[in-house]
Scaffold this motif. Structure first.
Motif, PDB file in Angstrom:
ATOM      1  N   ILE A   1       1.745  30.485  73.350  1.00 27.80           N
ATOM      2  CA  ILE A   1       1.968  29.921  72.013  1.00 27.80           C
ATOM      3  C   ILE A   1       2.997  30.750  71.249  1.00 27.80           C
ATOM      4  CG2 ILE A   1       0.843  29.567  69.773  1.00 27.80           C
ATOM      5  CD1 ILE A   1      -1.638  28.665  71.337  1.00 27.80           C
ATOM      6  N   LEU A   2       2.917  32.072  71.365  1.00 23.94           N
ATOM      7  CA  LEU A   2       3.904  32.943  70.739  1.00 23.94           C
ATOM      8  C   LEU A   2       5.280  32.726  71.358  1.00 23.94           C
ATOM      9  CD1 LEU A   2       4.524  35.306  68.803  1.00 23.94           C
ATOM     10  CD2 LEU A   2       3.837  36.877  70.625  1.00 23.94           C
ATOM     11  N   ASP A   3       5.317  32.519  72.665  1.00 28.14           N
ATOM     12  CA  ASP A   3       6.574  32.299  73.376  1.00 28.14           C
ATOM     13  C   ASP A   3       7.262  31.018  72.915  1.00 28.14           C
ATOM     14  OD1 ASP A   3       8.596  32.814  75.150  1.00 28.14           O
ATOM     15  OD2 ASP A   3       7.523  32.123  76.921  1.00 28.14           O
ATOM     16  N   PHE A   4       6.482  30.033  72.482  1.00 25.97           N
ATOM     17  CA  PHE A   4       7.047  28.776  71.994  1.00 25.97           C
ATOM     18  C   PHE A   4       7.410  28.843  70.505  1.00 25.97           C
ATOM     19  CE2 PHE A   4       5.910  26.969  75.973  1.00 25.97           C
ATOM     20  CZ  PHE A   4       6.564  25.749  76.080  1.00 25.97           C
ATOM     21  N   GLY A   5       7.265  30.008  69.891  1.00 27.39           N
ATOM     22  CA  GLY A   5       7.651  30.157  68.493  1.00 27.39           C
ATOM     23  C   GLY A   5       6.653  29.582  67.513  1.00 27.39           C
TER      24      GLY A   5
ATOM     25  N   SER B   1       5.071  18.494  75.125  1.00 25.89           N
ATOM     26  CA  SER B   1       4.593  18.203  76.479  1.00 25.89           C
ATOM     27  C   SER B   1       4.765  19.417  77.387  1.00 25.89           C
ATOM     28  CB  SER B   1       5.331  16.993  77.058  1.00 25.89           C
ATOM     29  OG  SER B   1       6.726  17.236  77.122  1.00 25.89           O
ATOM     30  N   ASN B   2       5.861  20.176  77.183  1.00 24.51           N
ATOM     31  CA  ASN B   2       6.073  21.389  77.973  1.00 24.51           C
ATOM     32  C   ASN B   2       5.050  22.460  77.625  1.00 24.51           C
ATOM     33  OD1 ASN B   2       8.289  19.898  78.684  1.00 24.51           O
ATOM     34  ND2 ASN B   2       9.769  21.543  78.446  1.00 24.51           N
ATOM     35  N   LEU B   3       4.732  22.570  76.327  1.00 20.97           N
ATOM     36  CA  LEU B   3       3.709  23.527  75.905  1.00 20.97           C
ATOM     37  C   LEU B   3       2.373  23.192  76.557  1.00 20.97           C
ATOM     38  CD1 LEU B   3       2.572  25.804  74.110  1.00 20.97           C
ATOM     39  CD2 LEU B   3       2.305  24.103  72.287  1.00 20.97           C
ATOM     40  N   LYS B   4       2.042  21.922  76.553  1.00 19.64           N
ATOM     41  CA  LYS B   4       0.787  21.485  77.162  1.00 19.64           C
ATOM     42  C   LYS B   4       0.756  21.833  78.649  1.00 19.64           C
ATOM     43  CE  LYS B   4      -1.995  17.346  77.981  1.00 19.64           C
ATOM     44  NZ  LYS B   4      -2.179  15.911  77.691  1.00 19.64           N
TER      45      LYS B   4
ATOM     46  N   PRO C   1       1.429  13.254  74.174  1.00 20.20           N
ATOM     47  CA  PRO C   1       1.037  12.500  75.348  1.00 20.20           C
ATOM     48  C   PRO C   1      -0.233  13.056  75.951  1.00 20.20           C
ATOM     49  CG  PRO C   1       3.385  12.944  75.386  1.00 20.20           C
ATOM     50  CD  PRO C   1       2.825  13.694  74.233  1.00 20.20           C
ATOM     51  N   GLY C   2      -1.158  12.178  76.221  1.00 13.67           N
ATOM     52  CA  GLY C   2      -2.402  12.608  76.840  1.00 13.67           C
ATOM     53  C   GLY C   2      -3.491  12.942  75.856  1.00 13.67           C
ATOM     54  N   ASP C   3      -3.225  12.820  74.539  1.00 12.65           N
ATOM     55  CA  ASP C   3      -4.229  13.185  73.545  1.00 12.65           C
ATOM     56  C   ASP C   3      -5.489  12.343  73.672  1.00 12.65           C
ATOM     57  OD1 ASP C   3      -2.681  15.111  72.543  1.00 12.65           O
ATOM     58  OD2 ASP C   3      -2.175  14.118  70.661  1.00 12.65           O
ATOM     59  N   ASP C   4      -5.343  11.100  74.125  1.00 13.09           N
ATOM     60  CA  ASP C   4      -6.487  10.206  74.174  1.00 13.09           C
ATOM     61  C   ASP C   4      -7.246  10.299  75.491  1.00 13.09           C
ATOM     62  OD1 ASP C   4      -4.481   7.759  72.467  1.00 13.09           O
ATOM     63  OD2 ASP C   4      -5.873   9.228  71.633  1.00 13.09           O
TER      64      ASP C   4
END
Length: 423
Positions: free
Chosen positions: A45-49, A82-85, A4-7
């Motif tokens: 990023i590491l925290d998200f595996g 979306s949470n990572l973003k 979501p939001g890539d565009d």
């Protein structure tokens, strides 16, 4: 298909999802710059595996542009893109004029909650609970796990919520429901509340003996089989590291080049060291894995915007980076009275943040070995002029391993270390 939001060209963070599992996802960050931003992003990023397979960083000191190619460490990982973003976007400086005139670091402390539950013991229990907390984006700050003589487990998890929603009843109910789903009929009770004096009481852990502390925090490794940290072939590979500084390439920057064995969180470890030493990155490239090794090329400056020309500062920087590559994590196994204890330690950032997913990886490794954990605790200790996060696990003797055997102990250390390193 993009996240979501890539565009949306105005997005600070964009995530391009992979079309098939063999292709990486691409994370792009375009925002104002600040010292240590790359480290903070890599930590999330590491925290998200996720595993960073390649990366490019570019900044003019005011605005930065970062592109990272990532893969999940496990095909079973359930990603919330979306949470990572949102998490990455939260740490990026705001795109406002006020930020450039007042670049003071902002710190936000999340409230600590106490998750307390009692259940019947079984193999892999602690990892299953930890996995639920990771999936819910709840960070374990401290933990106290004890097993009673009647095979019941009392767990105290002091946690913070990366989504900042744990004060709501909906979020609390979701957490308890997910735990009940995993624990099933073995769950006796489960409570979640704001932590009080219990958190302060459990801040410290029992002190290590001088011999153990020296072994755990020292700056060299040995191949002696009787050593607590006997080297496997993979660990021997870590010693093949080359760190060089070159001031002849650029008139304004020092070129830092690193060639070393690859491991989980390598880019985070490198950028963490540079952040703690107040080094600024103007341009950087993180290459693909080639036969188990990585090359990093970073054009850096000191905090004052000057090159690193002082020989003492050069030696200090190279030594620190070699230490981070050689000892990203420490793992030893020893006796604690009549019991067998596994200890894991990692450096803490100067900002106070510990390394993500260490508890998750250790409990996963022990679960795969079929080893039950009798008790566990997390604490911090200062040693070698640094603060360390220390994980202590008393291992249950009722398992397939003869824990008094040197061969079995080395096998446990090797499996835990491999899991932590992503090998």
């Amino acid at each position: 298909m993009g996240a979501p939001g890539d565009d949306d060209d105005d997005d600070v963070v964009q995530i391009q999802r992979a079309k098939n599992p063999s292709e990486p996802c691409i994370i792009t960050i375009n925002c104002p710059d600040k010292t240590g931003l790359g480290c903070d992003i890599c930590r999330i990023i590491l925290d998200f595996g996720l595993y960073i397979t390649k990366g490019d960083i570019s900044t003019d000191g005011i605005w930065c542009y970062i592109v990272l190619w990532v893969f999940p460490h496990s095909a079973l990982l359930s990603m919330r893109w979306s949470n990572l973003k949102d998490r990455i976007q939260e740490i990026c400086p705001p795109c406002s004029a006020a930020f450039f005139f007042n670049q003071q670091p902002t710190t936000r402390s999340s409230p600590v909650y106490l998750l307390k539950f009692c259940c019947l013991d079984r193999k892999g229990l602690l990892h299953d609970v930890t996995q639920v907390l990771c999936e819910l984006e709840l960070t374990i700050q401290k933990v106290k796990v004890t097993t009673t003589p009647d095979d019941r487990v009392l767990d105290l998890f002091f946690i913070t919520d990366n989504m900042e929603l744990l004060h709501t009843k909906k979020r609390q109910d979701e957490t308890c429901e997910r735990l009940h789903t995993v624990l099933r009929d073995s769950c006796i009770s489960c409570e979640l509340q704001l932590a009080g004096l219990e958190y302060e009481y459990n801040q410290s852990i029992s002190s290590l003996s001088p011999v153990l502390a020296e072994e755990l925090f020292r700056c060299d490794l040995t191949g002696n089989e009787e050593c607590y940290q006997a080297l496997s072939p993979d660990m021997t590979k870590l010693k093949k590291i080359n760190v060089t500084l070159d001031n002849s390439i650029s008139p304004a920057h020092t070129l830092l080049q690193i060639h070393c064995a690859d491991h989980k969180g390598l880019l985070y470890d490198t950028l963490r060291a540079l952040k703690d030493m107040n080094m600024k990155i103007s341009y950087g490239r993180f290459s693909h894995n080639t036969r188990g090794y990585r090359d990093l090329d970073l054009f850096i400056q000191q905090k004052d915007g000057k090159k690193i020309v002082d020989p003492e500062k050069q030696n200090a920087l190279c030594s620190r980076l070699k230490l981070e590559m050689l000892h990203p994590l420490r793992v030893i196994i020893t006796n604690r009275g009549p019991d067998t204890e596994l200890l894991v330690a990692n450096p803490v950032e100067l900002s106070g943040k510990g390394r993500p997913r260490v508890f998750y990886d250790v409990t996963f490794a022990l679960k795969t070995l079929g080893i039950c954990i009798f008790s566990a605790e997390i604490g911090r200790q200062s040693a070698s002029e640094r603060e360390w996060e220390v994980y202590r696990f008393l291992l249950d003797e009722n398992c397939e391993f003869q824990l008094t055997s040197i061969v079995a102990r080395n096998q446990i250390v090797d499996r835990v270390r491999r899991t932590l390193m992503g090998w």
